[in-house]
Write a protein that holds these residues in place. Sequence first.
Motif, PDB file in Angstrom:
ATOM      1  N   THR A 155       0.767  -1.095  -0.051  1.00 49.37           N
ATOM      2  CA  THR A 155      -0.080   0.050   0.019  1.00 49.37           C
ATOM      3  C   THR A 155       0.951   1.383   0.045  1.00 49.37           C
ATOM      4  OG1 THR A 155       0.065   0.672   2.325  1.00 49.37           O
ATOM      5  CG2 THR A 155      -1.479  -1.340   1.570  1.00 49.37           C
ATOM      6  N   PRO A 156       0.379   2.433  -0.098  1.00 45.10           N
ATOM      7  CA  PRO A 156       1.146   3.677   0.173  1.00 45.10           C
ATOM      8  C   PRO A 156       1.842   3.857   1.217  1.00 45.10           C
ATOM      9  CG  PRO A 156      -1.015   4.124  -1.237  1.00 45.10           C
ATOM     10  CD  PRO A 156      -0.971   2.948  -0.762  1.00 45.10           C
ATOM     11  N   ARG A 157       1.450   3.068   2.161  1.00 48.82           N
ATOM     12  CA  ARG A 157       2.014   3.165   3.540  1.00 48.82           C
ATOM     13  C   ARG A 157       3.112   2.221   3.781  1.00 48.82           C
ATOM     14  NH1 ARG A 157      -3.200   4.610   3.703  1.00 48.82           N
ATOM     15  NH2 ARG A 157      -3.710   2.507   3.882  1.00 48.82           N
ATOM     16  N   THR A 158       3.527   1.165   2.970  1.00 55.33           N
ATOM     17  CA  THR A 158       4.128   0.207   3.249  1.00 55.33           C
ATOM     18  C   THR A 158       5.611   0.528   3.007  1.00 55.33           C
ATOM     19  OG1 THR A 158       2.679  -1.335   2.167  1.00 55.33           O
ATOM     20  CG2 THR A 158       4.696  -2.274   2.692  1.00 55.33           C
ATOM     21  N   THR A 159       6.381   0.255   3.618  1.00 52.40           N
ATOM     22  CA  THR A 159       8.077   0.839   3.555  1.00 52.40           C
ATOM     23  C   THR A 159       8.907  -0.584   3.647  1.00 52.40           C
ATOM     24  OG1 THR A 159       8.267   0.789   6.269  1.00 52.40           O
ATOM     25  CG2 THR A 159       7.575   2.822   5.068  1.00 52.40           C
ATOM     26  N   ASP A 160      10.067  -0.492   3.420  1.00 48.16           N
ATOM     27  CA  ASP A 160      10.986  -1.684   3.415  1.00 48.16           C
ATOM     28  C   ASP A 160      10.609  -2.809   2.112  1.00 48.16           C
ATOM     29  OD1 ASP A 160      13.518  -2.686   4.166  1.00 48.16           O
ATOM     30  OD2 ASP A 160      12.179  -3.900   5.666  1.00 48.16           O
ATOM     31  N   VAL A 161      10.235  -2.175   1.133  1.00 49.19           N
ATOM     32  CA  VAL A 161       9.517  -2.945   0.000  1.00 49.19           C
ATOM     33  C   VAL A 161      10.373  -3.661  -0.745  1.00 49.19           C
ATOM     34  CG1 VAL A 161       8.199  -2.671  -1.998  1.00 49.19           C
ATOM     35  CG2 VAL A 161       7.538  -1.321  -0.237  1.00 49.19           C
ATOM     36  N   GLY A 162      10.339  -5.190  -0.713  1.00 47.97           N
ATOM     37  CA  GLY A 162      11.033  -5.911  -1.591  1.00 47.97           C
ATOM     38  C   GLY A 162      12.377  -6.336  -1.297  1.00 47.97           C
ATOM     39  N   ARG A 163      12.768  -6.309   0.098  1.00 47.39           N
ATOM     40  CA  ARG A 163      13.937  -6.543   0.642  1.00 47.39           C
ATOM     41  C   ARG A 163      14.197  -7.909   1.042  1.00 47.39           C
ATOM     42  NH1 ARG A 163      17.488  -1.941   0.840  1.00 47.39           N
ATOM     43  NH2 ARG A 163      16.500  -0.226   0.052  1.00 47.39           N
ATOM     44  N   PHE A 164      13.296  -8.465   1.270  1.00 46.32           N
ATOM     45  CA  PHE A 164      13.444  -9.985   1.593  1.00 46.32           C
ATOM     46  C   PHE A 164      13.231 -10.935   0.277  1.00 46.32           C
ATOM     47  CE2 PHE A 164      13.162  -8.213   5.760  1.00 46.32           C
ATOM     48  CZ  PHE A 164      13.221  -9.156   6.742  1.00 46.32           C
ATOM     49  N   ILE A 165      14.427 -11.505  -0.019  1.00 50.22           N
ATOM     50  CA  ILE A 165      14.492 -12.505  -0.998  1.00 50.22           C
ATOM     51  C   ILE A 165      14.210 -13.981  -0.661  1.00 50.22           C
ATOM     52  CG2 ILE A 165      15.801 -13.246  -3.128  1.00 50.22           C
ATOM     53  CD1 ILE A 165      14.875 -10.235  -2.823  1.00 50.22           C
ATOM     54  N   VAL A 166      13.006 -14.548  -1.158  1.00 49.78           N
ATOM     55  CA  VAL A 166      12.704 -15.952  -0.770  1.00 49.78           C
ATOM     56  C   VAL A 166      12.858 -16.942  -1.819  1.00 49.78           C
ATOM     57  CG1 VAL A 166      10.786 -16.958   0.201  1.00 49.78           C
ATOM     58  CG2 VAL A 166      11.033 -14.910   1.044  1.00 49.78           C
ATOM     59  N   ASP A 167      12.971 -17.980  -1.549  1.00 48.19           N
ATOM     60  CA  ASP A 167      12.835 -19.198  -2.413  1.00 48.19           C
ATOM     61  C   ASP A 167      11.510 -19.464  -2.667  1.00 48.19           C
ATOM     62  OD1 ASP A 167      12.457 -21.996  -3.219  1.00 48.19           O
ATOM     63  OD2 ASP A 167      14.669 -21.675  -3.785  1.00 48.19           O
ATOM     64  N   ALA A 168      10.934 -19.533  -3.933  1.00 50.12           N
ATOM     65  CA  ALA A 168       9.731 -19.454  -4.386  1.00 50.12           C
ATOM     66  C   ALA A 168       9.111 -20.759  -4.076  1.00 50.12           C
ATOM     67  CB  ALA A 168       9.296 -19.093  -5.759  1.00 50.12           C
ATOM     68  N   ALA A 169       9.902 -21.868  -4.339  1.00 46.93           N
ATOM     69  CA  ALA A 169       9.517 -23.202  -3.906  1.00 46.93           C
ATOM     70  C   ALA A 169       9.260 -23.698  -2.431  1.00 46.93           C
ATOM     71  CB  ALA A 169      10.308 -24.312  -4.797  1.00 46.93           C
ATOM     72  N   THR A 170      10.559 -23.223  -1.703  1.00 45.91           N
ATOM     73  CA  THR A 170      10.722 -23.847  -0.331  1.00 45.91           C
ATOM     74  C   THR A 170      10.208 -22.726   0.674  1.00 45.91           C
ATOM     75  OG1 THR A 170      13.003 -23.031  -0.261  1.00 45.91           O
ATOM     76  CG2 THR A 170      12.584 -25.379  -1.033  1.00 45.91           C
ATOM     77  N   TRP A 171      10.415 -21.418   0.460  1.00 41.61           N
ATOM     78  CA  TRP A 171      10.116 -20.215   1.167  1.00 41.61           C
ATOM     79  C   TRP A 171      11.315 -20.112   2.294  1.00 41.61           C
ATOM     80  CZ3 TRP A 171       6.756 -16.258   0.772  1.00 41.61           C
ATOM     81  CH2 TRP A 171       5.758 -16.421  -0.366  1.00 41.61           C
ATOM     82  N   ARG A 172      12.577 -20.673   2.020  1.00 40.29           N
ATOM     83  CA  ARG A 172      13.540 -20.308   2.609  1.00 40.29           C
ATOM     84  C   ARG A 172      14.026 -18.835   2.205  1.00 40.29           C
ATOM     85  NH1 ARG A 172      17.169 -24.246   5.075  1.00 40.29           N
ATOM     86  NH2 ARG A 172      16.308 -26.168   4.982  1.00 40.29           N
ATOM     87  N   LEU A 173      14.557 -18.314   3.399  1.00 39.56           N
ATOM     88  CA  LEU A 173      15.128 -17.041   3.153  1.00 39.56           C
ATOM     89  C   LEU A 173      16.370 -17.118   2.498  1.00 39.56           C
ATOM     90  CD1 LEU A 173      14.512 -14.799   6.211  1.00 39.56           C
ATOM     91  CD2 LEU A 173      13.899 -14.100   4.089  1.00 39.56           C
ATOM     92  N   ARG A 174      16.458 -16.495   1.205  1.00 37.49           N
ATOM     93  CA  ARG A 174      17.861 -16.331   0.439  1.00 37.49           C
ATOM     94  C   ARG A 174      18.766 -15.209   0.882  1.00 37.49           C
ATOM     95  NH1 ARG A 174      17.411 -19.046  -4.636  1.00 37.49           N
ATOM     96  NH2 ARG A 174      16.804 -21.139  -4.444  1.00 37.49           N
ATOM     97  N   HIS A 175      18.080 -13.923   1.089  1.00 35.90           N
ATOM     98  CA  HIS A 175      18.882 -12.788   1.113  1.00 35.90           C
ATOM     99  C   HIS A 175      17.872 -11.989   1.826  1.00 35.90           C
ATOM    100  CE1 HIS A 175      22.172 -10.025   0.585  1.00 35.90           C
ATOM    101  NE2 HIS A 175      21.337  -9.182  -0.042  1.00 35.90           N
TER     102      HIS A 175
ATOM    103  N   TYR B 292      13.119 -19.188   7.254  1.00 39.99           N
ATOM    104  CA  TYR B 292      12.246 -19.189   6.194  1.00 39.99           C
ATOM    105  C   TYR B 292      11.313 -17.814   6.611  1.00 39.99           C
ATOM    106  CZ  TYR B 292      12.313 -24.230   5.521  1.00 39.99           C
ATOM    107  OH  TYR B 292      12.767 -25.458   5.220  1.00 39.99           O
ATOM    108  N   ALA B 293      10.557 -17.764   5.547  1.00 41.86           N
ATOM    109  CA  ALA B 293       9.504 -16.545   5.448  1.00 41.86           C
ATOM    110  C   ALA B 293       8.107 -17.038   5.323  1.00 41.86           C
ATOM    111  CB  ALA B 293       9.841 -15.612   4.480  1.00 41.86           C
ATOM    112  N   HIS B 294       7.251 -16.164   5.795  1.00 44.96           N
ATOM    113  CA  HIS B 294       5.725 -16.517   5.378  1.00 44.96           C
ATOM    114  C   HIS B 294       4.896 -15.262   5.184  1.00 44.96           C
ATOM    115  CE1 HIS B 294       1.997 -18.993   6.246  1.00 44.96           C
ATOM    116  NE2 HIS B 294       1.473 -17.798   6.374  1.00 44.96           N
TER     117      HIS B 294
END
Length: 280
Positions: free
Chosen positions: A156-176, A243-245
Motif C-alpha cells: 500500500t502507499p504506507r508500506t515501507t522496506d519494500v522488496g528487501r526479503f528475497i525468498v525461494d519461491a519453492a521452499t520459502w527459505r530466506l535467500r537474502h 524461512y519466510a511466510h
Amino acid sequence: MSADPVVDQLSRVWVAMPIGGMATRAREMTNDAVPKHLLRLDNGETILSTICRELQRIGFRRFVFCVGHMGDQIAEHLQSEEWVWKEGVSYLFSEERTPLGPDGAVLAAVKRWQLQGQVLMMPGDLLLPWDEVAEMTLAHARREPSMTAAVTSHITPRTTDVGRFIVDAATWRLRHVYDRSEPVSPAAPGELALTSAGAIVLSTDHFIEVCEGYAKDSGENGPLGLRDNVFPWAIENGGFNMYAHDLRGELLDLGTPSSIRHGRENWRRYVSAEVAAISS
C-alpha cells in the motif's frame, strides 16, 4: 483444554512484545507523557489492547511484555484490562534496564524467564492480518526452523522496506535480506522479493544459538538487530533454517503521527468482526 486444536497449539506459544522504546517518531502524538502503545483508537481502546485482543482471539494465551520507558504505565494499564484475566491467559513482564533494542529485549526476556518452545515476537504497535499470523506460527511448528519471518506481498502507499526479503519461491527459505541502505536488485528466477511484516516466529534454543553466534563472530555488543544484522549473518553462514511466510494482507505500523491517525480512523479494517463488536 479447548476443543479447537489450533487454539490448543497456539496457547502454548509465547507472544513476546517489545514495548519499551522511546517512540521518538510519535512524540507529536504522545507529548512524551504516555507510551505510544497506550494511545487510543476510535474504538475507545488502546493500540496495545486492540492488538492483544486479536492475538487472544486467534488462540494465543501467553504474553511477555518487554517494558522499559514508561513501563509503569504499561503495567498499570495491562493489569486493569479484562482480557488478561480470562481463563487460561497469563502474562509476564521483562524490564529493560539499559537500551537493548526490540530484538535484544526479546532475547533478554527469553533468557530471563527460560522460555521454551516457540515464541511469536511482534511489536506492540503493529496491526496485521491476524489469521495469517496464526497460520505462520503453525507452519513454523511443522517445519521447525530457527526463525520464520513474516513478510507480505500486499503493498500500500504506507508500506515501507519494500522488496528487501528475497525468498525461494519453492521452499520459502530466506535467500537474502537487504540492509535498509542497500540498493535492491531484481529477484532472480525462482525467487520472490517480498516485504518485511515485522513479526517473527522463533524456536527459543535456535534463537539463542543464532544470536550468540552472530555476537561472537561479529564482536558486536550493542543493541541486537535481527532484521539488518543477524538474519544476513545466519543466511550467509548456513546451518540455520531461516524461512519466510507471506501474510498476504495489509499491515499497519503505528509508528508515526500519520499512521496513528490513519489507524484511529480506519481501525475496523485491521481487526476481526468479533473484536470490532467488543470494541464498539
